[in-house]
Design a protein around this motif. Sequence first.
Motif, PDB file in Angstrom:
ATOM      1  N   SER A  11     -11.843 -14.317 -28.485  1.00  0.00           N
ATOM      2  CA  SER A  11     -12.160 -13.579 -27.250  1.00  0.00           C
ATOM      3  C   SER A  11     -12.630 -14.505 -26.122  1.00  0.00           C
ATOM      4  O   SER A  11     -12.586 -14.133 -24.954  1.00  0.00           O
ATOM      5  CB  SER A  11     -13.235 -12.525 -27.517  1.00  0.00           C
ATOM      6  N   GLY A  12     -13.104 -15.692 -26.486  1.00  0.00           N
ATOM      7  CA  GLY A  12     -13.687 -16.586 -25.489  1.00  0.00           C
ATOM      8  C   GLY A  12     -15.203 -16.568 -25.497  1.00  0.00           C
ATOM      9  O   GLY A  12     -15.858 -17.061 -24.574  1.00  0.00           O
ATOM     10  N   VAL A  16     -18.179 -18.406 -23.023  1.00  0.00           N
ATOM     11  CA  VAL A  16     -19.224 -17.663 -22.304  1.00  0.00           C
ATOM     12  C   VAL A  16     -20.605 -18.175 -22.716  1.00  0.00           C
ATOM     13  O   VAL A  16     -21.501 -18.331 -21.872  1.00  0.00           O
ATOM     14  CB  VAL A  16     -19.090 -16.148 -22.562  1.00  0.00           C
ATOM     15  N   VAL A 130     -17.814 -10.016 -25.194  1.00  0.00           N
ATOM     16  CA  VAL A 130     -16.655 -10.660 -24.569  1.00  0.00           C
ATOM     17  C   VAL A 130     -15.420 -10.057 -25.230  1.00  0.00           C
ATOM     18  O   VAL A 130     -15.273 -10.101 -26.459  1.00  0.00           O
ATOM     19  CB  VAL A 130     -16.681 -12.191 -24.751  1.00  0.00           C
ATOM     20  N   ALA A 132     -11.109  -9.108 -25.324  1.00  0.00           N
ATOM     21  CA  ALA A 132      -9.733  -9.481 -24.976  1.00  0.00           C
ATOM     22  C   ALA A 132      -8.809  -8.622 -25.821  1.00  0.00           C
ATOM     23  O   ALA A 132      -9.222  -8.080 -26.855  1.00  0.00           O
ATOM     24  CB  ALA A 132      -9.483 -10.966 -25.253  1.00  0.00           C
ATOM     25  N   ILE A 173     -17.530  -8.392 -20.669  1.00  0.00           N
ATOM     26  CA  ILE A 173     -16.691  -9.279 -19.872  1.00  0.00           C
ATOM     27  C   ILE A 173     -15.294  -9.224 -20.472  1.00  0.00           C
ATOM     28  O   ILE A 173     -15.091  -9.608 -21.631  1.00  0.00           O
ATOM     29  CB  ILE A 173     -17.222 -10.726 -19.876  1.00  0.00           C
ATOM     30  N   ASN A 175     -12.168 -10.774 -20.857  1.00  0.00           N
ATOM     31  CA  ASN A 175     -11.666 -12.138 -20.679  1.00  0.00           C
ATOM     32  C   ASN A 175     -10.162 -12.194 -20.935  1.00  0.00           C
ATOM     33  O   ASN A 175      -9.687 -12.808 -21.889  1.00  0.00           O
ATOM     34  CB  ASN A 175     -12.416 -13.088 -21.629  1.00  0.00           C
ATOM     35  N   GLU A 176      -9.444 -11.546 -20.056  1.00  0.00           N
ATOM     36  CA  GLU A 176      -7.991 -11.472 -20.180  1.00  0.00           C
ATOM     37  C   GLU A 176      -7.375 -12.054 -18.899  1.00  0.00           C
ATOM     38  O   GLU A 176      -7.603 -11.540 -17.807  1.00  0.00           O
ATOM     39  CB  GLU A 176      -7.568 -10.009 -20.351  1.00  0.00           C
ATOM     40  N   LEU A 178      -8.187 -14.611 -17.267  1.00  0.00           N
ATOM     41  CA  LEU A 178      -9.165 -15.168 -16.337  1.00  0.00           C
ATOM     42  C   LEU A 178      -9.118 -16.688 -16.400  1.00  0.00           C
ATOM     43  O   LEU A 178      -9.051 -17.267 -17.489  1.00  0.00           O
ATOM     44  CB  LEU A 178     -10.590 -14.720 -16.684  1.00  0.00           C
ATOM     45  N   LEU A 183     -14.013 -16.703 -14.946  1.00  0.00           N
ATOM     46  CA  LEU A 183     -14.937 -16.338 -16.028  1.00  0.00           C
ATOM     47  C   LEU A 183     -16.359 -16.754 -15.670  1.00  0.00           C
ATOM     48  O   LEU A 183     -17.319 -16.005 -15.893  1.00  0.00           O
ATOM     49  CB  LEU A 183     -14.494 -17.014 -17.328  1.00  0.00           C
ATOM     50  N   GLU A 186     -17.877 -14.248 -13.354  1.00  0.00           N
ATOM     51  CA  GLU A 186     -18.316 -13.052 -14.097  1.00  0.00           C
ATOM     52  C   GLU A 186     -19.679 -13.297 -14.759  1.00  0.00           C
ATOM     53  O   GLU A 186     -20.573 -12.444 -14.712  1.00  0.00           O
ATOM     54  CB  GLU A 186     -17.277 -12.695 -15.166  1.00  0.00           C
TER      55      GLU A 186
END
Length: 201
Positions: A11-12, A16, A130, A132, A173, A175-176, A178, A183, A186
């Motif tokens: 997801s990232g 983050v 986070v 996605a 958040i 996170n798609e 971005l 990011l 955000e």
Amino acid sequence: MRIGLTGGIGSGKSTVAALLVARGAVLVDTDAIARAIAQPGGAAMPALAAAFGADVIATDGGLDRARMREIVFADTGAKRRLEAILHPLIGAICEQQAAAAEPTATLVFDVPLLVESQRWRAIVDRVLVVDATEATQLRRVMARSGWSADAVRAVMAQQAPRNARRAAADAVIFNENLSLDELSTEVDSLWHHWGSHVQPG
């Protein structure tokens, strides 16, 4: 303030977490703690060896994580036994690290299974998810790990579904598509919003 940070694999979330640390947060990373206690000589190794036998011990004396994943995915009882060993140790080390931080620090607990474990909701003040799409998660993890699509899907199946994570969140958040700058913007917005509404405690 204690922020619980979570998100599905790929997801990232780690990105983050790094952005929050750059803004002054103190990170308590449960994945890093779990890896440390399962390394050669780690605090969890005697109990893991006793519970699962030599089959899960790598040649260096640490946990064979790939073999452990296979066992856990095939046997929910094994998953519960593993969690019963790891979770109390991880929880104790989390609290040690939190206690070592400055009293006014914003603490970020990076917990991949925050929603699944439930106990974390009582420990943190805010939950940040986070998010996605599953297709993006799959693509990111395959690109960075070299795992097969089936292996990534097996991990995703062990995690809470996206809607459950989003339902547990105080903020999401998405996170798609971005860029890192987007990011970061955000994260900035959320950092300032929460900082102005929640007193450290």
